[in-house]
Write a protein that holds these residues in place. Sequence first.
Motif, PDB file in Angstrom:
ATOM      1  N   TRP A 145      11.264  -1.096   2.546  1.00 25.95           N
ATOM      2  CA  TRP A 145      10.076  -1.450   2.062  1.00 25.95           C
ATOM      3  C   TRP A 145      10.116  -1.875   0.527  1.00 25.95           C
ATOM      4  N   VAL A 146      10.843  -1.054  -0.325  1.00 23.46           N
ATOM      5  CA  VAL A 146      11.101  -1.611  -1.612  1.00 23.46           C
ATOM      6  C   VAL A 146      11.445  -2.954  -1.646  1.00 23.46           C
TER       7      VAL A 146
ATOM      8  N   MET B 260       0.900  -1.335  -0.058  1.00 24.83           N
ATOM      9  CA  MET B 260      -0.050  -0.137  -0.027  1.00 24.83           C
ATOM     10  C   MET B 260       0.821   1.197  -0.146  1.00 24.83           C
ATOM     11  N   SER B 261       0.670   2.252  -1.120  1.00 19.56           N
ATOM     12  CA  SER B 261       1.484   3.400  -0.858  1.00 19.56           C
ATOM     13  C   SER B 261       1.384   4.228   0.202  1.00 19.56           C
ATOM     14  N   LYS B 262       2.489   4.969   0.503  1.00 19.30           N
ATOM     15  CA  LYS B 262       2.354   5.997   1.765  1.00 19.30           C
ATOM     16  C   LYS B 262       3.032   7.193   0.959  1.00 19.30           C
ATOM     17  N   ILE B 263       1.983   8.148   0.683  1.00 22.99           N
ATOM     18  CA  ILE B 263       2.470   9.453   0.351  1.00 22.99           C
ATOM     19  C   ILE B 263       1.876  10.473   1.070  1.00 22.99           C
ATOM     20  N   ARG B 264       2.187  11.880   0.676  1.00 19.48           N
ATOM     21  CA  ARG B 264       1.525  13.023   1.467  1.00 19.48           C
ATOM     22  C   ARG B 264       0.214  13.210   1.474  1.00 19.48           C
ATOM     23  N   ASN B 265      -0.178  13.278   0.207  1.00 19.85           N
ATOM     24  CA  ASN B 265      -1.583  13.718  -0.136  1.00 19.85           C
ATOM     25  C   ASN B 265      -2.064  13.066  -1.185  1.00 19.85           C
ATOM     26  N   PRO B 266      -2.960  12.080  -1.237  1.00 20.63           N
ATOM     27  CA  PRO B 266      -3.775  11.591  -2.521  1.00 20.63           C
ATOM     28  C   PRO B 266      -4.567  12.534  -3.042  1.00 20.63           C
TER      29      PRO B 266
ATOM     30  N   LEU C 106       1.092   8.710  -9.333  1.00 16.53           N
ATOM     31  CA  LEU C 106       1.518   7.503  -9.578  1.00 16.53           C
ATOM     32  C   LEU C 106       0.849   6.397  -8.775  1.00 16.53           C
ATOM     33  N   ALA C 107       0.656   6.814  -7.284  1.00 16.80           N
ATOM     34  CA  ALA C 107       0.111   6.030  -6.572  1.00 16.80           C
ATOM     35  C   ALA C 107      -1.359   5.596  -6.771  1.00 16.80           C
TER      36      ALA C 107
ATOM     37  N   ARG D 117       5.019  -4.676 -12.335  1.00 16.74           N
ATOM     38  CA  ARG D 117       4.416  -4.212 -11.206  1.00 16.74           C
ATOM     39  C   ARG D 117       5.842  -3.370 -10.382  1.00 16.74           C
ATOM     40  N   VAL D 118       5.413  -1.943 -10.381  1.00 15.63           N
ATOM     41  CA  VAL D 118       6.568  -1.294  -9.781  1.00 15.63           C
ATOM     42  C   VAL D 118       6.234  -0.792  -8.373  1.00 15.63           C
ATOM     43  N   PHE D 119       7.529  -1.124  -7.598  1.00 18.78           N
ATOM     44  CA  PHE D 119       7.321  -0.545  -6.263  1.00 18.78           C
ATOM     45  C   PHE D 119       8.335   0.627  -6.060  1.00 18.78           C
ATOM     46  N   LEU D 120       8.068   1.790  -5.867  1.00 20.24           N
ATOM     47  CA  LEU D 120       8.909   2.940  -6.129  1.00 20.24           C
ATOM     48  C   LEU D 120       9.092   3.690  -4.778  1.00 20.24           C
ATOM     49  N   ALA D 121      10.227   4.242  -4.133  1.00 21.66           N
ATOM     50  CA  ALA D 121      10.723   4.939  -3.009  1.00 21.66           C
ATOM     51  C   ALA D 121      11.676   5.904  -3.524  1.00 21.66           C
ATOM     52  N   ALA D 122      11.670   6.998  -2.858  1.00 23.93           N
ATOM     53  CA  ALA D 122      12.559   8.423  -3.226  1.00 23.93           C
ATOM     54  C   ALA D 122      14.058   7.980  -2.884  1.00 23.93           C
ATOM     55  N   SER D 123      14.792   8.566  -3.850  1.00 19.16           N
ATOM     56  CA  SER D 123      16.448   8.444  -3.621  1.00 19.16           C
ATOM     57  C   SER D 123      16.960   9.832  -2.853  1.00 19.16           C
TER      58      SER D 123
END
Length: 417
Positions: free
Chosen positions: A113-114, A1-7, A88-89, A69-75
């Motif tokens: 998580w990734v 499940m995505s974890k982002i600031r504001n859907p 994206l989410a 299927r892509v799981f994305l985190a920030a670098s």
Amino acid sequence: MSKIRNPGLAEQGLVQIEWAEQHMPVVAKFIRERFEKEKPLNGVIVGAVLHVTKETAALVRTLVAGGARVFLAASNPLSTQDDVAAALASQEGIEVCAWRGMNEKEYFDCIRWVASQKPNIVIDDGGDLHATLHKEFPDVAGQVWGGTEETTTGVIRLRAMEKQGVLKYPAIAVNNARTKMMFDNRYGTGQSTIDGILRATNILFAGKKVVVAGYGWVGRGIAMRARGMGARVIVTEVDPIRALEALMDGFDVMPMIEAAKIGDIFITATGNKKVIRREHFEVMKDGAILANAGHFNVEIWIPDLEEMAVSKRTIRKYVTEYKLKDGRKLYLLAEGRLVNLVAAEGHPSEVMDMSFANQALSAEYLVKNRGKLEPRVYLVPDEIDQEVARLKLKAMGVEIDELIPEQVEYLQSWQLE
């Protein structure tokens, strides 16, 4: 499940992605159309740690079009565009763990998580995902089919892993592709770094002494753009060949300790730590500006700056003032992180088109060659590099010559005629 600031920012983010994709025809049109038909990544789990920007979104959507299927985190903790993360989410086949302003724990938790998703293919920017897999998830790393790396810093780390015999899967140095390094690093970083400094400070470059630390492709691009804006550019280097090149390109070359005494703006682009440190801060002029274009916030050694300062305050959104004991003030931009991504929007979409085309085609190459490659660092296959250039020229409406049969034969022969 995505974890982002504001859907709720998803609709805004989709518009930004649309804008980027209009300027990224290679990855978002030519490659995506083929991927949609052929599904070369069907069922593949891709774990990606990249700057979550509208350009990255174009790559991710192309990978999904190919069946992944892509799981994305920030670098980077400060480079995420929250509207893009939300967009994206909201789309099928993509999960995101990223938001702007993450602390260090949150940043690495998202990378973990990734890694925990047991990716088949890993796409990294800086090497933190590669390192985390090998250090904390060795069993998962042992099952990875292959990986790619976007940056000079990350390639350095991968080569160190290979040299020590600990690398568990084949890794393609996308950074070293000619259609990446010569364009993204030089023209992309050159322009976006200046853009970030200008957005953060609104200073005039003309007439300023700009010190560029490092004369690789990134340093070349920054020096070229700074000179184009009227700056007097000084280059510092540790590599004698690059130093000689900078000199013959018309730049002044000197040690950092000498440049520190006269520079107005300092920009690091080396991939190393402690490039600007206490001994340099001690001799800098009042009002000197410090910016970093390298991947990690270690090039400008902030612990020394913190120890030397008697006071510290934020005077603009991305400008921190450090006041020293003798009254001099030094100004650090973007907390010493990538100034082009923190204070601006990163590289223009047009150059990321080639970089991410290399990523998409390298991921496809790794899937096709699963089990055939040794666990070491590889260059992007020349046929991929050439194809990216060919598609970019096609998108720009440019045609070039082709060798005639006699020319091909001549170039392959050693005998005199």
